[in-house]
Design a protein around this motif. Structure first.
Motif, mmCIF file in Angstrom:
data_model
loop_
_atom_site.group_PDB
_atom_site.id
_atom_site.type_symbol
_atom_site.label_atom_id
_atom_site.label_comp_id
_atom_site.label_asym_id
_atom_site.label_seq_id
_atom_site.Cartn_x
_atom_site.Cartn_y
_atom_site.Cartn_z
ATOM 1 N N SER B 95 0.832 -1.205 0.000
ATOM 2 C CA SER B 95 0.000 0.000 0.000
ATOM 3 C C SER B 95 0.863 1.251 0.000
ATOM 4 O O SER B 95 0.479 2.265 -0.581
ATOM 5 C CB SER B 95 -0.977 0.005 1.176
ATOM 6 N N TRP B 96 2.042 1.131 0.616
ATOM 7 C CA TRP B 96 2.937 2.282 0.577
ATOM 8 C C TRP B 96 3.382 2.558 -0.856
ATOM 9 O O TRP B 96 3.392 3.700 -1.322
ATOM 10 C CB TRP B 96 4.147 2.009 1.479
ATOM 11 N N VAL B 101 2.790 5.854 -5.956
ATOM 12 C CA VAL B 101 2.485 5.988 -7.377
ATOM 13 C C VAL B 101 1.196 6.772 -7.597
ATOM 14 O O VAL B 101 1.128 7.651 -8.447
ATOM 15 C CB VAL B 101 2.381 4.592 -8.031
ATOM 16 N N LEU B 102 0.165 6.451 -6.814
ATOM 17 C CA LEU B 102 -1.150 7.027 -7.075
ATOM 18 C C LEU B 102 -1.435 8.250 -6.206
ATOM 19 O O LEU B 102 -2.423 8.938 -6.429
ATOM 20 C CB LEU B 102 -2.236 5.972 -6.836
ATOM 21 N N GLU B 103 -0.605 8.459 -5.189
ATOM 22 C CA GLU B 103 -0.746 9.598 -4.286
ATOM 23 C C GLU B 103 -2.101 9.670 -3.633
ATOM 24 O O GLU B 103 -2.708 10.727 -3.527
ATOM 25 C CB GLU B 103 -0.415 10.900 -5.030
ATOM 26 N N ASP B 108 -11.237 4.232 -3.564
ATOM 27 C CA ASP B 108 -12.105 4.652 -4.667
ATOM 28 C C ASP B 108 -11.298 5.284 -5.795
ATOM 29 O O ASP B 108 -11.707 5.267 -6.956
ATOM 30 C CB ASP B 108 -13.144 5.658 -4.177
ATOM 31 N N GLU B 109 -10.140 5.835 -5.438
ATOM 32 C CA GLU B 109 -9.335 6.485 -6.473
ATOM 33 C C GLU B 109 -8.278 5.546 -7.037
ATOM 34 O O GLU B 109 -7.506 5.924 -7.919
ATOM 35 C CB GLU B 109 -8.671 7.738 -5.883
ATOM 36 N N LYS C 675 2.072 11.079 3.677
ATOM 37 C CA LYS C 675 1.637 12.391 4.147
ATOM 38 C C LYS C 675 0.144 12.546 3.898
ATOM 39 O O LYS C 675 -0.286 13.241 2.986
ATOM 40 C CB LYS C 675 2.446 13.477 3.444
ATOM 41 N N VAL C 676 -0.625 11.780 4.680
ATOM 42 C CA VAL C 676 -2.071 11.868 4.525
ATOM 43 C C VAL C 676 -2.622 12.669 5.699
ATOM 44 O O VAL C 676 -2.671 12.197 6.821
ATOM 45 C CB VAL C 676 -2.736 10.487 4.479
#
Lengths: 139, 125, 788
Positions: B95-96, B101-103, B108-109, C675-676
């Motif tokens: 997930s990191w 990559v997807l920020e 959903d995104e 950085k969320v």
């Protein structure tokens, strides 16, 4: 991490933890302990070492690449199982010998070898993961 | 003792499922970690609970005297703990990477594999 | 090496050759065909060795056990039927390999082509030699797959891809019917081998499931043998290079269905169902195929449709089942394999040397291609059923079988005469039109093909002549044993080239006269048929397209419904299903737990640690931001470790402590870098259903655990470990002994998993962020289309 206290205490702590991990590994067959637990203790020690003195120091200290250690452990565990095939009994049957050393009987077994393999896999694999993540933290 | 464990296990599962239903990867990861503990406790309690006596045979004895805790679920759980940790670490790193990559950590995104409004497949041969 | 092993090796020899073909072709070019032709030639010689024994009525069986517990074996059965097929496959196969060497000379993928061809040969050989049902099915599907590869050989053209897919769908789908039919027969009779099935024939025919089994088997046979309306794939398969058409789609693979019917005739034949369905379907196919053949102008398509008609005739004869009908089927099958294989190769030569296959653009080739012309005439005479060729014997025998005066026979005799007359006309259209008359300019200047090309048709045509001239020997070695095997009882075939006056000869004369009439009016008939077909405007071929489009559309819509691409949809569905299972199962089986009895004397510190775990859990859920949640995760983890310690599991407790520490450490290491900042609070309309599902799952598992712990506990395993841990494994810590000794192999697997997980993690960590985006761009499904 730049804490002076941690950096001072760390070597002692790490040495103790590593010794303790091997102790836990060896006594595992008769009392609580064993390869998994011993390995995890060693991983914790190395993780602390990494946080205190940097990942490079740890890498130099353990000499081998963590994954190589894990691979050697897996090989060792497999070979421990194969010994029994050589003795004409099914795969993974425990084989025991008791050679005398200085008049003292020392029980040795393929099971011991197997547990050591487990220990090395856990140490190698998890140390590899933790160090890789710590490394990323530094850059 | 088992009924109390049943309630505790139920709570563990409920929390794990609630977190897994989240849209955010980090919550889902927490759910996975808790789910591991929930399953381990479930197995542990299924093997019946006994207070305080580890399944270790006393010195110079050939077999344990008196009741001890059930060793079998313990052996199962011990390896399960290590495996679920490996799995958890993998998911975490995955997930990191996805975040890098997807920020985003909003599922959903994350629509690279199954894009929205996918065109129908070609009808040629 | 004993005979069994040698035969087994023979069955695998083509696959071995297929492995070597690309390499040989790279080294030797098209001359590799000479070497590779040795493979079928060796097989041919091996099987010739059985002919004396089989001619004396013997049956050779052999094989190896495969899955004994399921009664599945690798057994073969060599009798008159399978031996004739094996000889046709290997004999014609030898010529085809040579022909392919010349036909695809210089083609970049010639090695691959020869490899596919040999693979098909191995599959076909295994099919006809199988004694076990399952072995037959596996080879049956293997012929479908290799045929797919061969038809789609020229894969850059859409028409070839479509034809290949169509053949695979039709024949492979039929294969599934066959499997179901064979399993049903197994179920009825309890046997899995043809050789033991024949004795069970009465039991099979009287079973109430007989009709179902028959229809399923026919589903397989009719699709493979291109019976109407499953014939569509056969003419489309002409997209394949001509060696394939000559081999698969005339001489061998399409005969597999007929072979199956003949094989099952002793076990399933002779019933009213058999004698109705087969002639009706076969007769329909014969008429439609022959008419459609007349309508074509492409040499290969004309041949393809006459092949379809011939297959119909064979099914018709097999269904009739009378002694003469079976003998006729045997003779016609062999004759057809010879003349049709030859004619396809001739069509290929004409195409290869002139650049066109359109019969209207060909003429006057006899001077340029004398050998091809002679072979064409010989093959056409056999196809037309004229003496002194094998086709003549076959046609006489057909009219012996049908030339009787009951209504049923008269109808089918009329169909056979009309079909034969049409094929007579087509045969001469192919053999005469391109060669006689004035010379027509062709795209390439016409000249005789090389040795590799004409040797095949020449040998096959001569063979048709020789087999008829030496009719006695032919009957002794081929017709009699094969007819006996099909009939399931000894038969004697006696027909010879010397005509007898009688009904059959009369019918032959009628056929010839009618055939000549049709030949002279071929162009007018063709125009007429084209008009009729244009008026109908729809055929099963277009139906196939519509079915495929419908299937793709349906599955697309279904996939869109099932796979929304939204993670929480998937999770919701999964956990709703889990909750349903958890509640429905005990409800259906009446296994709800009794009301639990809570213990009174629980020490306060135990309750306290459980309360701490609960608090930790709730905090994780309620935590506003992610870091608080991570810390709270540690609380419940350490609480679990303490619980393990309190209840006699120190090993677990230590492990859990270490793992929880590491979880929090690596979570912190990674999380601090994400950085969320945005809040990730769930809206209420989402919270409520999520919480309901979660509560249902939790309650369900709580009830499950209650039920489990209320049922009596089986201590066998735990007692075993407690008893033997010290005695056998010399270890006092039972948990550790289980892990490293009793269940050591499991543990080996588990540490391998840990190792693999570490490898995966490290590769993910070390992956450059940039390289991942490019990888995703490569993944575009449409990106590859442009280069195709």
């Amino acid at each position: 991490m730049k804490s002076l206290i941690l950096r001072t205490v760390a070597p002692l702590l790490i040495a103790l933890m590593l010794m303790f991990s091997i102790f836990v590994l060896l006594r595992g067959h008769n009392e609580p302990g064993g390869g998994f637990i011993g390995g995890l203790i060693a991983v914790a020690a190395l993780a602390i070492h990494g946080i205190a003195n940097g990942v490079e120091t740890v890498r130099r200290a353990i000499v081998f690449d963590p994954l190589a250690i894990a691979g050697a452990g897996l090989l060792m565990a497999t070979l421990a199982g194969l010994i029994s095939l050589w003795m004409q009994v099914p795969f993974m049957t425990g084989i025991w010998i008791e050679p005398s050393l200085l008049g003292q009987k020392v029980p040795l077994s393929s099971v011991m070898l197997f547990d050591t393999g487990v220990y090395l896999v856990v140490v190698g694999a998890l140390t590899g993961v933790v160090l890789a993540l710590e490394e990323r933290g530094e850059d | 003792m088992e009924p109390i464990f049943a309630i505790l296990v139920g709570l563990f599962f409920a929390v794990a499922v609630y977190l897994l239903l989240s849209k955010f990867i980090i919550r889902v990861l927490l759910g996975v970690a808790i789910l591991g503990n929930a399953v381990n406790l479930l197995i542990f309690a299924s093997g019946r609970i006994l207070r305080d006596v580890p399944p270790v045979i006393g010195a110079s004895l050939d077999m344990s005297v008196g009741p001890t805790a059930n060793p079998l679920p313990q052996a199962l759980i011990l390896t399960a703990i290590v495996i679920s940790f490996s799995f958890f670490s993998f998911l975490l790193v995955l997930s990191w990477r996805a975040y890098r990559v997807l920020e985003t950590d909003n599922t959903d995104e994350m629509r690279v594999a199954e894009p929205e409004g996918d065109a129908p497949p070609p009808l040629r041969y | 090496m004993d005979g069994t092993a040698l035969t087994c090796l023979t069955l695998f020899l083509p696959f071995l050759g297929a492995l070597l073909a690309p390499w040989l072709t790279r080294r030797m070019g098209h001359n590799a065909a000479w070497v590779l032709a040795l493979v079928p030639a060796a097989i041919f010689l091996h099987f010739i060795g059985f002919s004396a024994e089989v001619a004396d009525g013997g049956i050779v069986t052999g094989g190896y056990r495969w899955v004994p517990s399921l009664d599945v074996g690798f057994y073969w059965l060599i009798d008159g039927l399978s031996l004739t097929f094996a000889l046709l496959i290997s004999g014609i196969g030898t010529l085809i390999v040579l022909y392919a060497g010349g036909y695809l000379k210089g083609h970049k993928q010639q090695g691959r082509f020869l490899s596919f061809l040999l693979m098909f040969m191995g599959a076909m050989l295994g099919l006809v030699i199988s004694d076990s049902f399952l072995m037959l099915f596996v080879y049956w599907e293997l012929t479908s797959i290799t045929s797919f590869l061969l038809i789609g050989f020229d894969h850059t053209r859409q028409a070839a891809r479509r034809a290949a897919l169509q053949a695979l769908v039709v024949t492979g789908g039929g294969g599934l019917f066959l499997l179901a039919g064979l399993l049903l027969i197994w179920n009825i009779t309890g046997t899995t081998q043809f050789s033991t099935l024949f004795a069970m024939a009465p039991q099979l025919k009287e079973s109430p499931l007989y009709l179902a089994a028959l229809l399923l088997v026919l589903g397989g046979a009719f699709t493979k043998s291109a019976q109407f309306p499953f014939h569509i794939w056969l003419p489309n398969a002409m997209e394949a290079p001509t060696p394939v058409s000559a081999y698969l789609h005339s001489a061998t693979m399409v005969k597999a269905g007929v072979y199956l019917l003949m094989r099952l005739n002793p076990a399933m034949g002779g019933t009213p169902e058999w004698q109705t369905i087969l002639p009706v379907v076969g007769g329909t196919t014969l008429l439609i195929g022959a008419l459609l053949a007349v309508r074509q102008t492409d040499l290969k398509l004309m041949l393809a449709y006459t092949t379809m008609a011939s297959l119909g005739l064979l099914v018709l004869l097999t269904g009739f089942g009378s002694p003469h009908a079976i003998e006729a089927a045997v003779l016609y099958l062999v004759a057809h394999a010879l003349f049709k294989g030859a004619l396809f190769m001739i069509a290929g030569i004409i195409d290869h040397e002139t650049g066109t296959r359109d019969i209207r653009k060909l003429g006057g080739l006899r001077r340029a291609m004398p050998i091809t012309f002679a072979a064409a005439i010989a093959a056409a005479l056999s196809m037309a059923g004229l003496p002194p060729f094998l086709g003549f014997l076959a046609k006489e025998e057909i009219y012996y079988a049908l030339g009787r005066f009951d209504a049923w026979s008269v109808v089918f005799a009329a169909i056979a005469i009309l079909g034969n007359a049409l094929m007579f006309a087509v045969a001469f259209a192919i053999a005469l039109k391109p060669f006689l008359g004035a010379k027509v300019e062709t795209p390439k200047p016409a000249h005789e093909g090389p040795l590799l090309l004409w040797i095949g048709p020449a040998v096959l045509s001569l063979k048709g002549l020789a087999m008829a001239a030496l009719a006695g020997l032919t009957h002794h070695l081929v017709s009699t044993p094969m007819a006996s095997a099909i009939a399931g009882e000894p038969r004697l075939v006696e027909i010879s080239l010397v005509p007898h006056l009688g009904v059959p000869l009369g019918l032959s004369v009628v056929t010839v006269v009618l055939g000549v009439l049709i030949y002279r009016n071929l162009d007018r008939l063709r125009a007429l048929l084209a008009g009729v077909l244009a008026d109908i405007g729809w055929g099963p071929d277009r139906g196939f397209d519509q079915a495929m489009r419908g299937l793709v559309g349906f599955s697309f819509r279904l996939t869109q419904r099932l796979q929304t691409g939204r993670f929480d949809d998937y999770m919701t569905v999964t956990f709703i299903a889990l909750a349903v299972v958890l509640f429905a199962t005990p409800f259906v089986f009446g296994e709800m737990p009794r009301p639990p009895v809570f213990p009174k004397d629980v020490p306060w510190h135990e309750l306290a640690i459980m309360a701490i775990a609960a608090v930790g859990l709730v905090t994780v859920v309620l935590a506003k931001d992610r870091l608080t949640a991570i810390v709270s995760l540690g609380i419940q983890g350490f609480a679990v470790a303490v619980i393990f310690l309190l209840y006699g599991a120190p090993d677990l407790s230590f492990t859990q402590f270490m793992i929880e520490t590491l979880v929090v450490v690596i979570l912190a290491l990674v999380m601090t870098r994400l950085k969320v900042y945005k809040t990730d609070h769930r809206p209420f309309r989402q919270t409520l259903p999520d919480a309901t599902i979660a509560a249902a799952c939790g309650l369900g598992l709580c009830l499950l655990l209650l039920t489990v712990t209320q049922s009596p506990f089986d201590t066998t395993l735990s007692d075993f470990f407690n008893l033997h841990s010290q005695a056998i494994a010399h270890g006092a810590n039972v948990v550790n002994v289980i892990i490293v000794d009793f269940r050591g192999t499991d543990t080996l697997g588990e540490i391998a998993v840990v190792m693999i997980a570490a490898l995966a993690i490290l590769s993910l960590v070390r992956l450059r962020a940039g390289s991942m985006t490019t990888r995703m761009a490569d993944n575009d499904p449409d990106a590859g289309e442009g280069s195709a």
